[in-house]
Design a protein around this motif. Structure first.
Motif, PDB file in Angstrom:
ATOM      1  N   GLU A 132      78.354   4.576   6.633  1.00 23.77           N
ATOM      2  CA  GLU A 132      79.550   5.276   7.114  1.00 23.77           C
ATOM      3  C   GLU A 132      80.731   4.997   6.197  1.00 23.77           C
ATOM      4  O   GLU A 132      81.335   3.926   6.238  1.00 23.77           O
ATOM      5  CB  GLU A 132      79.870   4.836   8.540  1.00 23.77           C
ATOM      6  N   THR A 133      81.016   5.956   5.362  1.00 23.23           N
ATOM      7  CA  THR A 133      82.140   5.867   4.432  1.00 23.23           C
ATOM      8  C   THR A 133      82.954   7.154   4.530  1.00 23.23           C
ATOM      9  O   THR A 133      82.455   8.175   5.001  1.00 23.23           O
ATOM     10  CB  THR A 133      81.658   5.689   2.982  1.00 23.23           C
ATOM     11  N   PRO A 134      84.185   7.144   4.062  1.00 21.66           N
ATOM     12  CA  PRO A 134      84.988   8.374   4.075  1.00 21.66           C
ATOM     13  C   PRO A 134      84.317   9.516   3.320  1.00 21.66           C
ATOM     14  O   PRO A 134      84.473  10.685   3.687  1.00 21.66           O
ATOM     15  CB  PRO A 134      86.292   7.940   3.401  1.00 21.66           C
ATOM     16  N   LEU A 135      83.539   9.199   2.284  1.00 20.22           N
ATOM     17  CA  LEU A 135      82.870  10.233   1.502  1.00 20.22           C
ATOM     18  C   LEU A 135      81.877  11.015   2.355  1.00 20.22           C
ATOM     19  O   LEU A 135      81.837  12.255   2.332  1.00 20.22           O
ATOM     20  CB  LEU A 135      82.145   9.607   0.312  1.00 20.22           C
ATOM     21  N   ILE A 136      81.065  10.304   3.133  1.00 15.91           N
ATOM     22  CA  ILE A 136      80.080  10.974   3.993  1.00 15.91           C
ATOM     23  C   ILE A 136      80.776  11.716   5.126  1.00 15.91           C
ATOM     24  O   ILE A 136      80.473  12.876   5.423  1.00 15.91           O
ATOM     25  CB  ILE A 136      79.065   9.950   4.551  1.00 15.91           C
ATOM     26  N   GLU A 137      81.718  11.057   5.772  1.00 15.58           N
ATOM     27  CA  GLU A 137      82.392  11.679   6.907  1.00 15.58           C
ATOM     28  C   GLU A 137      83.135  12.942   6.504  1.00 15.58           C
ATOM     29  O   GLU A 137      83.165  13.929   7.244  1.00 15.58           O
ATOM     30  CB  GLU A 137      83.360  10.676   7.542  1.00 15.58           C
ATOM     31  N   GLN A 146      77.335   0.173   8.172  1.00 12.01           N
ATOM     32  CA  GLN A 146      78.716  -0.108   7.803  1.00 12.01           C
ATOM     33  C   GLN A 146      78.758  -0.782   6.434  1.00 12.01           C
ATOM     34  O   GLN A 146      77.858  -1.571   6.100  1.00 12.01           O
ATOM     35  CB  GLN A 146      79.373  -1.024   8.833  1.00 12.01           C
ATOM     36  N   PRO A 147      79.772  -0.493   5.617  1.00 16.30           N
ATOM     37  CA  PRO A 147      79.859  -1.133   4.306  1.00 16.30           C
ATOM     38  C   PRO A 147      79.786  -2.660   4.377  1.00 16.30           C
ATOM     39  O   PRO A 147      79.185  -3.299   3.504  1.00 16.30           O
ATOM     40  CB  PRO A 147      81.230  -0.672   3.788  1.00 16.30           C
ATOM     41  N   GLU A 148      80.366  -3.221   5.416  1.00 18.13           N
ATOM     42  CA  GLU A 148      80.376  -4.685   5.546  1.00 18.13           C
ATOM     43  C   GLU A 148      78.968  -5.242   5.757  1.00 18.13           C
ATOM     44  O   GLU A 148      78.690  -6.397   5.401  1.00 18.13           O
ATOM     45  CB  GLU A 148      81.285  -5.095   6.704  1.00 18.13           C
TER      46      GLU A 148
END
Length: 248
Positions: free
Chosen positions: A188-193, A215-217
């Protein structure tokens, strides 16, 4: 064994956002000095500024060997040595079937996602050998293990990254350098969303048995464990972070 990175110096490529930024933040939070490297110079500056005095930003196109060589030299010059590296920079490219793929589309993805990882290791490894070793994590993907329609360029690059990782680990493990690969599923990153409709996003979520995107984390947690002394016997392997995607 420790996951403290105090006194360690790291390069993270593709660190201006998403997974790379999460890795850089976690490393800095554990005491490392981090070179936040990215093609997006403004994004790199923003992340480095957030991390404080121990971080520096660096603008680099990893598809160009001379720029990668200069990046590693800069890190060694500014930090004194190189201990850790995460080769995370990557692009997705346009989706096209193999028999219809534009050659420039193929070349662009291979240049960044495969050649960029090779160039990075080509210059990181000698720098690490000068100080007795280090640890490298190459960012692969679940598509380093399976295929995906319309993504021959991306799939080929990520499979090759896994092969590069294994080969480098065999070559340098006795000299104190560990090399591993991490394979995220859809994160889930801004790019995908920003690129998907709600229907498309729901469909992507449905491909993961865990019932959500990563999640990136979560990718950063595994990546930085592999970099740490706590993973001292782990090298030459590929570790998915995939919510059971590959178990299907």
């Amino acid at each position: 064994m420790s996951q403290d990175f105090s006194g360690k110096n790291a390069i993270v490529t593709g660190a201006a956002s998403g997974i790379g930024a999460a890795i850089a933040r976690d490393l800095a939070g554990r005491g490392a000095r981090v070179l936040v490297a990215d093609y997006n110079s403004q994004g790199a500056e923003a992340v480095a500024g957030e991390l404080g005095a121990g971080a520096l930003a660096y603008a680099v196109n990893v598809a160009k060997a001379e720029e990668v060589e200069a990046m590693v030299a800069f890190a060694v010059r500014e930090f004194g040595r190189l201990d850790l590296a995460v080769n995370n920079a990557g692009i997705s490219g346009d989706q096209q079937s193999t028999g219809e793929m534009a050659l420039e589309n193929w070349r662009r993805v291979i240049d960044v996602n495969l050649n960029g990882v090779f160039y990075s290791m080509r210059y990181q490894i000698p720098a690490m050998l000068e100080n007795g070793g280090g640890s490298i994590v190459n960012m692969a993907s679940i598509l380093g293990s399976v295929g995906w329609r319309g993504a021959a360029h991306y799939v080929a690059a990520k499979h090759a990254v896994c092969g590069l990782t294994k080969t480098a680990a065999l070559e340098y493990s006795a000299q104190g350098i560990r090399v591993n690969a991490v394979g995220p599923a859809f994160i889930e990153t801004p790019l995908i969303e920003g690129a998907l409709s709600k229907k498309q996003l729901d469909g992507l979520v449905g491909m993961h048995p865990i019932g959500r995107l990563g999640q990136p984390e979560e990718v950063a947690a595994l990546t930085n464990f592999l970099l740490s002394d706590a993973a001292s016997f782990l090298t030459g392997a590929y570790y998915p972070v995939d919510g059971a995607f590959l178990a299907q």
